[in-house]
Design an enzyme around this catalytic site. Structure first.
Site: not given
Length: 214
Positions: A44, A73, A132
């Protein structure tokens, strides 16, 4: 992009999400390539990294077919579009925000940030591929175990303060994978030591290979 089934399979099969967030785009790219060379598949790249779109695009070209590059993000609609256009194959959000909604609309697999049972259920009902658990350090492995008692079918990926020892505990508590930033990357995305990054990557991969199955 991946489809949702392939994304879930990657999480279950590889069990490690490396989170690259740096201050130097060239160093961030070098870190991604080093991780890929060590066998880390799910990488990521946070959009807070300067030049993140370029890093994502270059990583997709240079890291090889075994690296599955995602964008992290993702907060806004524009973030989701930027990540998609750069070639991100999956996305990560810190919360159930506008970025999450638009990533789902784009058909991109999403690792959606959530902390509470209500948020986790809402994420899966709204199209997340996995949850997550963030910030996981607030409750630790015990909190994950408590969540999984009533929610055994939700794939949780703890993120936040996960070192190698914590990763073992999270796997024992039922995590399908762990997301690891600074305990894995160290200073490498800021221009630091790639040799130590490689050593830490091998350590985490060994933990993921031998940890208790979710």
């Amino acid at each position: 992009m991946l489809n949702h089934t392939d994304f879930t399979r990657e999480l279950h099969g590889n069990r490690l999400v490396a989170i690259v967030r740096g201050s130097d785009p060239a160093a961030a790219l070098r870190s991604v390539l080093a991780l890929a060379q060590e066998g880390v598949r799910l990488i990521e790249i946070s959009l807070t990294t300067p030049g993140a779109e370029t890093v994502i695009a270059q990583a997709g070209k240079e890291a090889g077919p075994d690296a599955v590059i995602g964008a992290g993000t993702v907060v806004t609609r524009q973030d989701a579009l930027r990540a998609r256009d750069a070639g991100a194959r999956w996305m990560v959000t810190p919360a159930l925000d506008e970025g999450f909604e638009h990533a789902v609309t784009l058909g991109v697999p999403v690792l959606a940030g959530a902390l509470t049972p209500t948020e986790a259920v809402a994420a899966m009902r709204s199209g997340a591929g996995a949850v997550k658990l963030f910030p996981a350090s607030l409750g630790g492995p015990g909190y994950l175990r408590a969540l999984r008692d009533p929610l055994p079918d939700i794939p949780f990926v703890p993120v936040g303060g996960v070192d190698a020892e914590a990763a073992r505990a999270y796997f024992a508590a039922g995590a399908v994978a762990v997301g690891v930033g600074s305990p894995l990357l160290g200073d490498a995305p800021h221009g630091g030591d790639l040799t130590r990054l490689r050593a830490r990557a091998r350590e985490f991969l060994a933990v993921c290979a031998t940890g208790d199955a979710a």
